[in-house]
Write a protein that holds these residues in place. Structure first.
Motif, PDB file in Angstrom:
ATOM      1  N   VAL A 168       0.835  -1.198   0.000  1.00  0.00           N
ATOM      2  CA  VAL A 168       0.000   0.000   0.000  1.00  0.00           C
ATOM      3  C   VAL A 168       0.870   1.249   0.000  1.00  0.00           C
ATOM      4  CG1 VAL A 168      -1.988  -1.047   1.153  1.00  0.00           C
ATOM      5  CG2 VAL A 168      -0.158  -0.016   2.533  1.00  0.00           C
ATOM      6  N   LEU A 169       0.306   2.318  -0.558  1.00  0.00           N
ATOM      7  CA  LEU A 169       0.870   3.653  -0.413  1.00  0.00           C
ATOM      8  C   LEU A 169       0.152   4.295   0.762  1.00  0.00           C
ATOM      9  CD1 LEU A 169       2.638   6.013  -1.466  1.00  0.00           C
ATOM     10  CD2 LEU A 169       0.668   6.700  -2.856  1.00  0.00           C
ATOM     11  N   VAL A 170       0.905   4.676   1.782  1.00  0.00           N
ATOM     12  CA  VAL A 170       0.320   5.192   3.027  1.00  0.00           C
ATOM     13  C   VAL A 170       0.470   6.708   3.093  1.00  0.00           C
ATOM     14  CG1 VAL A 170       0.381   5.068   5.547  1.00  0.00           C
ATOM     15  CG2 VAL A 170       0.909   3.031   4.191  1.00  0.00           C
ATOM     16  N   TRP A 171      -0.624   7.368   3.476  1.00  0.00           N
ATOM     17  CA  TRP A 171      -0.577   8.779   3.835  1.00  0.00           C
ATOM     18  C   TRP A 171      -0.970   8.889   5.299  1.00  0.00           C
ATOM     19  CZ3 TRP A 171      -3.969  11.281  -0.583  1.00  0.00           C
ATOM     20  CH2 TRP A 171      -3.264  11.200  -1.808  1.00  0.00           C
ATOM     21  N   ASP A 172      -0.118   9.505   6.113  1.00  0.00           N
ATOM     22  CA  ASP A 172      -0.474   9.896   7.474  1.00  0.00           C
ATOM     23  C   ASP A 172      -0.599  11.412   7.480  1.00  0.00           C
ATOM     24  OD1 ASP A 172      -0.429   7.324   8.522  1.00  0.00           O
ATOM     25  OD2 ASP A 172       1.699   7.420   9.023  1.00  0.00           O
ATOM     26  N   GLU A 173      -1.783  11.911   7.869  1.00  0.00           N
ATOM     27  CA  GLU A 173      -2.041  13.351   7.839  1.00  0.00           C
ATOM     28  C   GLU A 173      -2.370  13.863   9.242  1.00  0.00           C
ATOM     29  OE1 GLU A 173      -3.638  13.673   3.220  1.00  0.00           O
ATOM     30  OE2 GLU A 173      -5.074  13.934   4.865  1.00  0.00           O
ATOM     31  N   PHE A 174      -2.006  15.122   9.503  1.00  0.00           N
ATOM     32  CA  PHE A 174      -2.054  15.672  10.857  1.00  0.00           C
ATOM     33  C   PHE A 174      -2.884  16.953  10.885  1.00  0.00           C
ATOM     34  CE2 PHE A 174       1.942  13.555   9.875  1.00  0.00           C
ATOM     35  CZ  PHE A 174       1.875  12.488  10.767  1.00  0.00           C
ATOM     36  N   TYR A 175      -3.809  17.011  11.859  1.00  0.00           N
ATOM     37  CA  TYR A 175      -4.750  18.122  11.957  1.00  0.00           C
ATOM     38  C   TYR A 175      -4.922  18.543  13.429  1.00  0.00           C
ATOM     39  CZ  TYR A 175      -6.286  16.375   7.338  1.00  0.00           C
ATOM     40  OH  TYR A 175      -6.340  15.937   6.038  1.00  0.00           O
ATOM     41  N   ASN A 176      -5.620  19.674  13.591  1.00  0.00           N
ATOM     42  CA  ASN A 176      -6.090  20.117  14.906  1.00  0.00           C
ATOM     43  C   ASN A 176      -4.940  20.240  15.906  1.00  0.00           C
ATOM     44  OD1 ASN A 176      -7.997  20.954  16.766  1.00  0.00           O
ATOM     45  ND2 ASN A 176      -8.547  18.873  17.394  1.00  0.00           N
ATOM     46  N   TRP A 177      -3.987  21.083  15.580  1.00  0.00           N
ATOM     47  CA  TRP A 177      -2.801  21.246  16.414  1.00  0.00           C
ATOM     48  C   TRP A 177      -3.112  22.084  17.659  1.00  0.00           C
ATOM     49  CZ3 TRP A 177       2.150  19.310  15.125  1.00  0.00           C
ATOM     50  CH2 TRP A 177       2.223  18.687  13.861  1.00  0.00           C
ATOM     51  N   HIS A 178      -2.635  21.593  18.822  1.00  0.00           N
ATOM     52  CA  HIS A 178      -2.783  22.313  20.080  1.00  0.00           C
ATOM     53  C   HIS A 178      -1.477  22.203  20.866  1.00  0.00           C
ATOM     54  CE1 HIS A 178      -7.152  23.178  20.096  1.00  0.00           C
ATOM     55  NE2 HIS A 178      -7.222  22.087  19.329  1.00  0.00           N
ATOM     56  N   VAL A 179      -1.148  23.234  21.617  1.00  0.00           N
ATOM     57  CA  VAL A 179       0.061  23.214  22.436  1.00  0.00           C
ATOM     58  C   VAL A 179      -0.235  22.504  23.752  1.00  0.00           C
ATOM     59  CG1 VAL A 179       1.786  24.604  23.637  1.00  0.00           C
ATOM     60  CG2 VAL A 179       0.939  25.318  21.379  1.00  0.00           C
ATOM     61  N   GLN A 189      -5.185  12.530  13.809  1.00  0.00           N
ATOM     62  CA  GLN A 189      -4.312  11.950  12.795  1.00  0.00           C
ATOM     63  C   GLN A 189      -5.131  11.000  11.922  1.00  0.00           C
ATOM     64  OE1 GLN A 189      -0.641  10.331  14.377  1.00  0.00           O
ATOM     65  NE2 GLN A 189      -0.465  11.958  15.904  1.00  0.00           N
ATOM     66  N   ASP A 190      -5.029  11.178  10.615  1.00  0.00           N
ATOM     67  CA  ASP A 190      -5.742  10.336   9.650  1.00  0.00           C
ATOM     68  C   ASP A 190      -4.748   9.460   8.906  1.00  0.00           C
ATOM     69  OD1 ASP A 190      -7.820  11.936  10.452  1.00  0.00           O
ATOM     70  OD2 ASP A 190      -8.331  12.681   8.455  1.00  0.00           O
ATOM     71  N   ARG A 191      -5.176   8.240   8.595  1.00  0.00           N
ATOM     72  CA  ARG A 191      -4.355   7.348   7.766  1.00  0.00           C
ATOM     73  C   ARG A 191      -5.161   6.942   6.534  1.00  0.00           C
ATOM     74  NH1 ARG A 191      -0.441   2.871  10.088  1.00  0.00           N
ATOM     75  NH2 ARG A 191       0.681   4.832  10.365  1.00  0.00           N
ATOM     76  N   LEU A 192      -4.489   6.993   5.372  1.00  0.00           N
ATOM     77  CA  LEU A 192      -5.107   6.569   4.125  1.00  0.00           C
ATOM     78  C   LEU A 192      -4.227   5.522   3.473  1.00  0.00           C
ATOM     79  CD1 LEU A 192      -5.472   9.924   4.432  1.00  0.00           C
ATOM     80  CD2 LEU A 192      -6.906   9.537   2.421  1.00  0.00           C
ATOM     81  N   HIS A 193      -4.849   4.492   2.894  1.00  0.00           N
ATOM     82  CA  HIS A 193      -4.155   3.471   2.119  1.00  0.00           C
ATOM     83  C   HIS A 193      -4.570   3.616   0.662  1.00  0.00           C
ATOM     84  CE1 HIS A 193      -3.574   0.572   5.788  1.00  0.00           C
ATOM     85  NE2 HIS A 193      -2.725   1.584   5.782  1.00  0.00           N
TER      86      HIS A 193
END
Length: 230
Positions: A168-179, A189-193
């Motif tokens: 698979v080609l994997v995408w890990d994507e990152f959202y909603n950043w907080h300190v 964090q989202d993962r797509l195949h």
């Protein structure tokens, strides 16, 4: 310079000083357009020791990894213990090498690691990104997309082989950043195949550098059978 900017945006020295974390939240699994969710806890000592539980006690699945020692275990329902097969250990070790937490804290300094700038682009015609490719000594390639405005990493892209042998080609994507504790943290964090949604993680809490004893990452012992009442 782009990597340095991202590390600064994530907290600089405070980010780099993280050696462990304890987190809890909700995990969504997506397969064949069907979704299911469960609560999870995650206790990790970077880079290769993890104790993660998905679900509640009665039907929980616990995964314990000591990848430095090449060992791991699945525990089902708190009673059924299965050691990981060698191919499963390798799968999880690849996962650790591709993990956001390790890439920026330790892997950049690995012997033989090279970085290549791939220029700027836009994703889905709306997000401007800078692209950097990292290639390790074993020729494993990870392409990193950094948000041009915030400097934060938006996507990791790499190829992997699942436990069932599927490539698979994997995408890990990152959202909603907080300190959190001085560290800028992606709480989603989202993962797509192969471009299709595979799973999502939503963090509810996260604590950095907690004291995690070695016992969390050792082989579990079966529970003592309850004695029958006479």
């Amino acid at each position: 310079a782009i990597v340095d900017r991202a590390i600064t945006a994530m907290g600089g020295d405070a980010f780099l000083a993280v050696r462990s974390y304890s987190a809890a939240g909700r995990y969504y699994a997506i397969k064949d357009d069907e979704e299911g969710w469960a609560e999870f806890t995650d206790q990790t000592r970077l880079p290769y020791k993890t104790r993660q539980q998905i679900g509640k006690k009665g039907d929980a699945e616990l995964t314990i990894l000591d990848l430095e020692a090449g060992k791991g275990w699945h525990v089902y329902g708190g009673t059924e213990i299965k050691p990981l097969k060698p191919e499963e250990v390798e799968y999880y070790k690849r996962g650790a090498k591709h993990d956001f937490n390790n890439i920026f804290r330790s892997r950049m300094q690995e012997p033989g690691m090279t970085l290549h700038y791939f220029g700027s682009d836009s994703i889905e015609g709306r997000r401007s990104v800078e692209i950097v490719q990292m290639i390790d000594a074993e020729n494993d390639t990870i392409q990193i997309y950094f948000d041009s405005i915030s400097g934060l990493p938006f996507r990791l892209e790499y190829r992997d082989i699942l436990v069932n042998g599927r490539k698979v080609l994997v995408w890990d994507e990152f959202y909603n950043w907080h300190v959190v504790g001085g560290i800028n943290t992606p709480m989603r964090q989202d993962r797509l195949h192969n471009g299709q949604a595979s799973g999502q993680v939503f963090y509810r809490t996260i604590e950095y550098n907690p004291d995690l004893p070695d016992s969390l990452f050792t082989e579990p012992t079966p529970p003592t059978p309850k004695k029958k009442k006479k």
